[in-house]
Design a protein around this motif. Structure first.
Motif, PDB file in Angstrom:
ATOM      1  N   ALA A  74       0.829  -1.207   0.000  1.00  0.00           N
ATOM      2  CA  ALA A  74       0.000   0.000   0.000  1.00  0.00           C
ATOM      3  C   ALA A  74       0.862   1.255   0.000  1.00  0.00           C
ATOM      4  CB  ALA A  74      -0.918   0.001   1.217  1.00  0.00           C
ATOM      5  N   LEU A  75       1.918   1.264   0.799  1.00  0.00           N
ATOM      6  CA  LEU A  75       2.788   2.440   0.887  1.00  0.00           C
ATOM      7  C   LEU A  75       3.578   2.662  -0.401  1.00  0.00           C
ATOM      8  CD1 LEU A  75       4.090   2.141   4.564  1.00  0.00           C
ATOM      9  CD2 LEU A  75       2.627   3.944   3.627  1.00  0.00           C
ATOM     10  N   VAL A  76       4.027   1.581  -1.026  1.00  0.00           N
ATOM     11  CA  VAL A  76       4.767   1.706  -2.284  1.00  0.00           C
ATOM     12  C   VAL A  76       3.857   2.274  -3.373  1.00  0.00           C
ATOM     13  CG1 VAL A  76       5.893   0.426  -4.153  1.00  0.00           C
ATOM     14  CG2 VAL A  76       6.464  -0.089  -1.778  1.00  0.00           C
ATOM     15  N   MET A  77       2.626   1.781  -3.451  1.00  0.00           N
ATOM     16  CA  MET A  77       1.677   2.300  -4.433  1.00  0.00           C
ATOM     17  C   MET A  77       1.323   3.754  -4.145  1.00  0.00           C
ATOM     18  SD  MET A  77      -0.909  -0.857  -5.332  1.00  0.00           S
ATOM     19  CE  MET A  77      -1.194  -1.411  -3.636  1.00  0.00           C
ATOM     20  N   GLU A  78       1.189   4.080  -2.853  1.00  0.00           N
ATOM     21  CA  GLU A  78       0.903   5.465  -2.470  1.00  0.00           C
ATOM     22  C   GLU A  78       2.047   6.380  -2.871  1.00  0.00           C
ATOM     23  OE1 GLU A  78       0.149   8.173   1.559  1.00  0.00           O
ATOM     24  OE2 GLU A  78       0.225   5.988   1.718  1.00  0.00           O
ATOM     25  N   LYS A 165      -4.882   2.477  -1.090  1.00  0.00           N
ATOM     26  CA  LYS A 165      -5.800   2.670   0.033  1.00  0.00           C
ATOM     27  C   LYS A 165      -6.618   1.407   0.290  1.00  0.00           C
ATOM     28  CE  LYS A 165      -4.651   7.001   0.569  1.00  0.00           C
ATOM     29  NZ  LYS A 165      -3.909   7.468   1.759  1.00  0.00           N
ATOM     30  N   ALA A 166      -7.072   0.767  -0.801  1.00  0.00           N
ATOM     31  CA  ALA A 166      -7.873  -0.450  -0.667  1.00  0.00           C
ATOM     32  C   ALA A 166      -7.064  -1.570  -0.020  1.00  0.00           C
ATOM     33  CB  ALA A 166      -8.387  -0.898  -2.034  1.00  0.00           C
ATOM     34  N   THR A 167      -5.761  -1.625  -0.340  1.00  0.00           N
ATOM     35  CA  THR A 167      -4.892  -2.641   0.265  1.00  0.00           C
ATOM     36  C   THR A 167      -4.793  -2.442   1.771  1.00  0.00           C
ATOM     37  OG1 THR A 167      -3.585  -2.830  -1.765  1.00  0.00           O
ATOM     38  CG2 THR A 167      -2.570  -3.632   0.262  1.00  0.00           C
ATOM     39  N   GLN A 168      -4.624  -1.182   2.197  1.00  0.00           N
ATOM     40  CA  GLN A 168      -4.549  -0.892   3.631  1.00  0.00           C
ATOM     41  C   GLN A 168      -5.888  -1.164   4.304  1.00  0.00           C
ATOM     42  OE1 GLN A 168      -1.657   0.323   5.608  1.00  0.00           O
ATOM     43  NE2 GLN A 168      -3.130  -0.695   6.940  1.00  0.00           N
ATOM     44  N   ILE A 169      -6.973  -0.801   3.631  1.00  0.00           N
ATOM     45  CA  ILE A 169      -8.311  -1.070   4.168  1.00  0.00           C
ATOM     46  C   ILE A 169      -8.519  -2.573   4.329  1.00  0.00           C
ATOM     47  CG2 ILE A 169     -10.784  -0.981   3.626  1.00  0.00           C
ATOM     48  CD1 ILE A 169     -10.169   1.752   2.239  1.00  0.00           C
ATOM     49  N   LEU A 219     -11.568   7.379  -0.076  1.00  0.00           N
ATOM     50  CA  LEU A 219     -10.877   6.236   0.519  1.00  0.00           C
ATOM     51  C   LEU A 219     -10.239   6.585   1.861  1.00  0.00           C
ATOM     52  CD1 LEU A 219      -9.348   4.786  -2.752  1.00  0.00           C
ATOM     53  CD2 LEU A 219     -11.216   3.825  -1.422  1.00  0.00           C
ATOM     54  N   ASN A 220      -9.735   7.814   1.985  1.00  0.00           N
ATOM     55  CA  ASN A 220      -9.216   8.250   3.282  1.00  0.00           C
ATOM     56  C   ASN A 220     -10.333   8.291   4.319  1.00  0.00           C
ATOM     57  OD1 ASN A 220      -6.515   8.589   2.571  1.00  0.00           O
ATOM     58  ND2 ASN A 220      -6.813  10.698   1.892  1.00  0.00           N
ATOM     59  N   GLY A 221     -11.544   8.616   3.858  1.00  0.00           N
ATOM     60  CA  GLY A 221     -12.694   8.618   4.752  1.00  0.00           C
ATOM     61  C   GLY A 221     -12.999   7.225   5.288  1.00  0.00           C
TER      62      GLY A 221
END
Length: 242
Positions: A74-78, A165-169, A219-221
């Motif tokens: 998730a962080l790499v994609m971000e 974001k979806a990966t972290q979720i 997604l942050n929401g």
């Protein structure tokens, strides 16, 4: 002192005409100038907040000595999306107040990734990370890439943002908790992305950036709501044990 104030305001907050309308003529009916003042002020506040937005997260990981709950993918994609967006704004020469938080998020997200490499004892990726990142950023803002390709990459980065974001979720759902995610960091990022929707509409009206910030805000929401939900669930579980 007055000259210094004038220089600051006209450099960062208002055009010369709006400075005259609002501050000299006291014309508060100038809606366009008021919108400009709000947008510029909000933009600068977002940039200032972004300078420390992930610091609580970084400190939390450092004190815990653990990256539990953080998704490297998730962080790499971000980070990939952030680098492309920053390069796009630089090449398009948009005002720093409309994208400056990206520069700070780039630095702090890079540190997050290096923390993961460090705590997982992945030395080779840790050593190669910064040189590869610098080379990629240079390519994006150079003539080797070009505006046309960079625009396509920026459009293409939107699925990457959504996926990150979806990966972290998804990681939070699988773990049944938000792990080392910082409530302060997630809240600030959520608020900043909402503010960016407004400033982008007012100052650049760039469809690529506007779509990016709308998707990011949504997604942050979800992440924000997850932290609240799992925190309450943990509190309820503790109460039941007592």
């Amino acid at each position: 002192m007055e000259a210094l104030f004038h220089t600051f305001v006209t450099s960062f907050l208002l055009s010369e005409q709006c400075y005259k309308d609002l501050l000299i003529d006291r014309n508060i009916a100038s809606v366009g100038c008021i919108k400009m003042l709000i947008s510029k002020s909000l933009g600068l506040a977002i940039v200032a907040g972004a300078a420390v937005v992930k610091v609580p997260q970084l400190i939390k990981v450092y004190r815990a000595g653990s990256v539990e709950g953080l998704s490297l993918a998730a962080l790499v994609m971000e980070l990939l999306a952030i680098v492309i967006t920053v390069a796009y704004n630089i090449v398009k020469e948009f005002p720093f107040s409309t994208w400056g938080e990206g520069a700070f998020l780039l630095i702090q997200t890079s540190i997050q990734i290096m923390q993961i490499f460090h705590y997982r004892k992945q030395r080779l990726p840790l050593l190669l990370f910064l040189p590869v990142l610098a080379a990629f950023l240079y390519f994006l803002i150079s003539d080797y890439c070009g505006v046309s390709l960079l625009s396509k990459l920026t459009w293409a980065s939107m699925p990457t943002i959504a996926a990150s974001k979806a990966t972290q979720i998804g990681t939070n759902v699988m773990n049944g908790s938000t792990g080392q995610l910082s409530f302060a960091t997630v809240t600030l990022i959520f608020g900043g992305s909402l503010g960016r929707v407004f400033t982008t509409i007012q100052e650049t009206a760039d469809p690529i950036l506007l779509t990016t910030y709308v998707v990011t805000s949504a997604l942050n929401g979800v992440l924000f709501l997850q932290i609240i939900y799992y925190y309450r669930a943990a509190v309820d579980a503790i109460k039941k044990k007592l």
